[in-house]
Design an enzyme around this catalytic site. Structure first.
Site, PDB file in Angstrom:
ATOM      1  N   LYS A 103      42.105  30.755  30.277  1.00 22.27           N
ATOM      2  CA  LYS A 103      41.754  30.613  28.882  1.00 22.27           C
ATOM      3  C   LYS A 103      41.438  31.837  28.344  1.00 22.27           C
ATOM      4  O   LYS A 103      42.075  32.149  27.350  1.00 22.27           O
ATOM      5  CB  LYS A 103      40.189  29.805  28.710  1.00 22.27           C
ATOM      6  N   ARG A 121      31.518  22.591  26.785  1.00 23.65           N
ATOM      7  CA  ARG A 121      31.636  22.249  28.309  1.00 23.65           C
ATOM      8  C   ARG A 121      31.091  20.927  28.698  1.00 23.65           C
ATOM      9  O   ARG A 121      30.936  20.683  29.745  1.00 23.65           O
ATOM     10  CB  ARG A 121      31.078  23.339  28.861  1.00 23.65           C
ATOM     11  N   ARG A 139      41.255  38.008  40.646  1.00 20.23           N
ATOM     12  CA  ARG A 139      40.877  38.516  39.169  1.00 20.23           C
ATOM     13  C   ARG A 139      39.874  39.776  39.185  1.00 20.23           C
ATOM     14  O   ARG A 139      39.126  39.909  40.073  1.00 20.23           O
ATOM     15  CB  ARG A 139      40.125  37.485  38.641  1.00 20.23           C
ATOM     16  N   ARG A 194      34.016  39.724  38.986  1.00 23.69           N
ATOM     17  CA  ARG A 194      32.814  39.045  38.481  1.00 23.69           C
ATOM     18  C   ARG A 194      31.838  38.651  39.768  1.00 23.69           C
ATOM     19  O   ARG A 194      32.533  38.197  40.780  1.00 23.69           O
ATOM     20  CB  ARG A 194      33.129  37.790  37.726  1.00 23.69           C
ATOM     21  N   ARG A 247      31.971  25.689  40.621  1.00 23.76           N
ATOM     22  CA  ARG A 247      32.326  25.809  39.363  1.00 23.76           C
ATOM     23  C   ARG A 247      33.219  24.631  39.099  1.00 23.76           C
ATOM     24  O   ARG A 247      33.273  23.987  37.910  1.00 23.76           O
ATOM     25  CB  ARG A 247      32.782  27.156  38.948  1.00 23.76           C
TER      26      ARG A 247
END
Ligand code: AP5
Length: 214
Positions: free
Chosen positions: A13, A88, A123, A156, A167
């Site tokens: 996203k 969300r 990431r 992160r 998550r």
């Protein structure tokens, strides 16, 4: 035009939002980025959000809707915006409707659980700009450094495998109901294969936007 990017963690996203917002000259409204800024600034909201995000849970609808409503009052949102990771929950989507904030199109980026974990574990981000890299799929020119500023890239705090799995579970339970919510509404809806290349996904989204405008 108001656009929503819906999809599990790591679906791409944020990566796609950066291209589309540049193309369309509209702001990217990422509630995740807003919460991370609050954490960096050490505000009361940031302190509360940190604990929740580190567990992989969701921040309350009231807090998120307050942040988004305030952001939408800024003049740069007048031509439209791209919601990245918002709404969300059904409560957040209802909150948008109740505030008469109409949405034109939803892009759902789909990705298997196995790929989600691979994407997230590799990431790396440049925090000041939000530029996103991947050690395998989209590496920086120089290992661990941002391509533009040469500053260090970081991982992160919520990108550990255990938190990612939490998550994903939260996404399936609390966010996935938005798929039927928007499919059963008058909003244009596109399903996108998140396992395609970055360029292929960008092209599909651009085509979807053109057909929405037609
Ligand atoms: P948030 O920051 O929104 O995280 P997320 O939705 O879990 O999504 P991610 O940012 O992890 O992934 P992405 O889909 O943007 O993927 P990316 O483009 O980076 O939220 C974080 C937390 O904040 C939540 O858990 C919650 O606690 C809280 N929060 C936020 N919003 C909230 C809300 N509305 N309500 C309540 N709580 C909220 O890509 C991932 C990786 O894959 C990158 O390394 C990238 O380079 C790579 N990649 C991307 N596309 C491709 C491709 N096509 N092929 C190969 N690699 C690719």
């Amino acid at each position: 035009m108001r656009i929503i990017f819906l999809g599990p963690p790591g679906a791409g996203k944020g990566t796609q939002a950066q291209f589309i917002c540049q193309d369309r000259k509209i702001p990217q409204i990422s509630t995740g980025d807003m919460l991370r800024s609050a954490i960096t600034e050490g505000t009361k909201l940031g302190l509360e959000a940190k604990k929740i995000m580190e567990r992989g849970d969701l921040v309350s609808d009231d807090v998120i809707l307050g942040l988004v409503r305030e952001r939408l009052r800024q003049p740069d949102c007048e031509p439209g915006c791209l919601f990245d990771g918002f709404p969300r929950t059904v409560g957040q989507a209802d909150g948008l409707n109740e505030a008469n904030i109409a949405v034109d199109v939803v892009f759902e980026l789909q990705l298997s659980d196995e790929l989600i974990v691979r994407r997230i574990s590799g990431r790396r981000v440049h925090e000041p700009s939000g530029r996103i890299y991947h050690i395998e799929f989209n590496p920086p020119k120089v290992d661990s450094l941002d391509d533009v500023t040469w500053q260090p890239l970081v991982q992160r705090h919520d990108d550990s495998e255990a938190v990612v799995r939490a998550r994903v579970e939260v996404y399936r339970e609390q966010t996935a109901p938005l798929i039927d919510y928007y499919k059963n509404s008058s909003v244009k809806y596109f399903e996108i294969d998140g396992d395609a290349t970055v360029e292929e996904i960008r092209t599909s989204i651009r085509e979807g936007l053109v057909s929405t405008e037609a």
